[in-house]
Design a protein around this motif. Structure first.
Motif, short mmCIF file in Angstrom:
data_model
loop_
_atom_site.label_atom_id
_atom_site.label_comp_id
_atom_site.label_asym_id
_atom_site.label_seq_id
_atom_site.Cartn_x
_atom_site.Cartn_y
_atom_site.Cartn_z
N GLY A 272 -69.24 8.30 8.23
CA GLY A 272 -68.52 7.28 8.68
C GLY A 272 -67.59 7.30 8.69
O GLY A 272 -67.06 6.91 10.08
N ALA A 273 -67.04 8.45 7.74
CA ALA A 273 -65.44 8.65 8.20
C ALA A 273 -65.66 9.69 9.19
O ALA A 273 -64.51 9.62 10.39
CB ALA A 273 -64.71 9.63 6.65
N GLY B 7 -65.72 7.89 12.39
CA GLY B 7 -63.83 7.33 12.79
C GLY B 7 -63.55 8.00 13.22
O GLY B 7 -62.27 7.25 14.27
N PHE C 287 -61.32 7.73 16.87
CA PHE C 287 -59.69 7.37 16.81
C PHE C 287 -59.25 8.25 17.08
O PHE C 287 -58.17 8.09 17.84
CB PHE C 287 -59.31 6.80 14.97
CG PHE C 287 -57.85 7.30 14.59
CD1 PHE C 287 -57.55 5.84 15.22
CD2 PHE C 287 -57.00 7.78 14.53
CE1 PHE C 287 -56.37 5.51 14.70
CE2 PHE C 287 -55.69 8.37 14.61
CZ PHE C 287 -55.22 6.14 14.77
N THR D 161 -53.76 4.89 5.69
CA THR D 161 -55.10 4.80 6.78
C THR D 161 -55.56 3.10 6.52
O THR D 161 -55.28 1.95 7.92
CB THR D 161 -56.22 5.30 6.59
OG1 THR D 161 -57.17 4.38 4.92
CG2 THR D 161 -55.97 6.62 6.85
N THR E 23 -60.38 0.78 17.30
CA THR E 23 -58.95 0.91 16.17
C THR E 23 -59.81 0.43 14.71
O THR E 23 -59.33 1.73 14.53
CB THR E 23 -57.99 0.92 17.47
OG1 THR E 23 -58.11 1.25 18.45
CG2 THR E 23 -57.16 1.52 16.11
N LEU F 162 -62.43 -0.70 13.46
CA LEU F 162 -63.19 0.24 12.49
C LEU F 162 -63.10 1.33 12.03
O LEU F 162 -63.38 1.94 11.05
CB LEU F 162 -64.28 -0.35 13.73
CG LEU F 162 -65.38 -0.27 12.82
CD1 LEU F 162 -65.68 -1.02 11.56
CD2 LEU F 162 -66.69 -0.77 13.52
N SER F 163 -62.65 2.44 12.83
CA SER F 163 -62.83 4.09 13.04
C SER F 163 -61.08 3.99 11.85
O SER F 163 -61.35 4.56 10.92
CB SER F 163 -62.28 4.24 14.34
OG SER F 163 -60.65 3.85 14.51
N ASN G 174 -60.56 2.59 9.03
CA ASN G 174 -60.57 1.81 7.99
C ASN G 174 -62.11 3.05 7.86
O ASN G 174 -62.22 3.18 6.67
CB ASN G 174 -62.10 0.62 8.13
CG ASN G 174 -61.06 -0.68 8.22
OD1 ASN G 174 -59.33 -1.03 7.48
ND2 ASN G 174 -61.48 -2.02 9.23
N TYR G 175 -62.98 3.41 8.07
CA TYR G 175 -63.99 3.85 7.68
C TYR G 175 -63.13 5.80 7.78
O TYR G 175 -63.70 6.34 6.77
CB TYR G 175 -64.50 4.46 9.41
CG TYR G 175 -65.84 3.46 9.09
CD1 TYR G 175 -66.83 3.94 7.62
CD2 TYR G 175 -66.57 2.65 10.09
CE1 TYR G 175 -68.22 2.70 8.16
CE2 TYR G 175 -67.23 1.54 10.45
CZ TYR G 175 -68.44 1.79 9.10
OH TYR G 175 -69.08 1.09 9.15
N ILE G 176 -62.02 6.05 8.59
CA ILE G 176 -61.88 7.22 7.37
C ILE G 176 -60.93 6.89 6.36
O ILE G 176 -61.06 7.51 6.01
CB ILE G 176 -60.12 7.67 8.75
CG1 ILE G 176 -61.08 7.69 10.06
CG2 ILE G 176 -59.20 8.35 8.25
CD1 ILE G 176 -59.32 8.28 11.05
#
Length: 302
Positions: A28-29, A32, A36, A225, A280, A282-283, A285-287
């Motif tokens: 997921g990271a 993301g 991003f 983040t 943006t 969501l990405s 948050n995953y980062i």
């Protein structure tokens, strides 16, 4: 050079590699990070490729469907929606990043002072609790209504409202960072290396800068983040309520506000900026989730 130094150098140099390896296995990271990065590259370089003026009005093409010339169609005034989304992304990301930096500075400063100096802990934490108890959205609305016209006259309509929104988001978003940093500092100041530095007469300022701050970078980066995502959402909410940037200065939230009255006629006016905000946030948050896991020594040591 001693054998101990030779043994410690590879460990220190491999820390960043270990963090990256742990971050890389978080699917997921990584997804993301890719999304991003693409969004940032699009809003920076997109207007150089798609050179349509986002403010140019062509009444003959109003409410036009997507085409090669207008990939996302046009609005009720014939303005290119794709160009507006790209331009709005620049503003929204600039607001998010700048407000995040301000919130991180305030949160880290208050957290370090409260955690290291016992006499400041009580007053600063009660001050933090006060901000946490405030109804933030009504407070933001009141501040904007009070100071918007003054800043517009002083700095111009765009620059003034930019400074105002960044300031009010920054000063109302630092509390969680302060509490997290304070907790880490309370534990760190009892560690052997800090006690040793204090025992030899090292000034408190040097201990904080050389020993405390480097060890609280992990929660600060994670807060950074999440702070960007929260700032983008807050700016979008303010613009959607009509209290953000002026109509001729598009942001993603402003585009949602302008398109809500045409939702049944041209739903793409709301869909595209809404999709940009969602991807943006969501990405980012995953980062943040990936950074939290990668910087956690218990997870990294597995």
């Amino acid at each position: 050079m001693s054998d101990t130094s030779l043994q410690e150098m590879p460990k220190a140099s491999s820390l960043s590699r270990d963090v990256w390896n742990q971050f890389r296995v978080h699917r997921g990271a990584m997804a993301g990070l890719v999304i991003f990065t693409l969004i940032v590259l699009a809003v920076i370089f997109g207007p150089m490729i798609h050179t349509v003026d986002p403010g140019f009005m062509n009444i003959r093409l109003r409410n036009a469907p997507p085409s090669w010339a207008n990939p996302m169609g046009t609005d009720n005034l014939g303005r290119d929606i794709f160009a507006q989304v790209l331009q709005g992304g620049r503003v929204s990301l600039a607001v998010g990043i700048t407000a995040m930096l301000l919130a991180l500075f305030l949160g880290a400063l208050i957290g370090v002072l409260a955690g290291y100096y016992k006499r400041l802990d009580g007053p600063l934490m009660r001050f933090t609790d006060l901000f946490l108890a405030l109804p933030l959205l009504p407070l933001l609305l009141v501040i904007i209504m009070l100071f918007r016209d003054t800043l517009r006259q002083a700095f111009g309509p765009e620059t003034g409202i930019f400074f105002l929104i960044v300031f009010i988001i920054g000063i109302t978003s630092w509390m969680q960072t302060a509490r997290i940093v304070r907790g880490d500092v309370l534990a760190l100041k009892e560690r052997e290396f800090v006690l040793a530095a204090r025992s030899i007469g090292t000034p408190s300022r040097r201990i904080i800068l050389r020993h405390i701050l480097p060890n609280v970078i992990s929660p600060i980066m994670v807060s950074a983040t999440l702070g960007v995502a929260n700032a983008i959402i807050t700016e979008s909410a303010l613009s959607f309520l009509g209290l953000g940037f002026p109509p001729d200065f598009p942001t993603w939230g402003r585009l949602l506000f302008d398109g809500k009255d045409f939702l049944t006629l041209t739903p793409e006016r709301v869909f595209w900026p809404g999709l940009a905000i969602s991807l943006t946030v969501l990405s980012v948050n995953y980062i943040g989730d990936g950074l939290r896991d990668a910087l956690d020594p218990h997870i990294r040591g597995r």
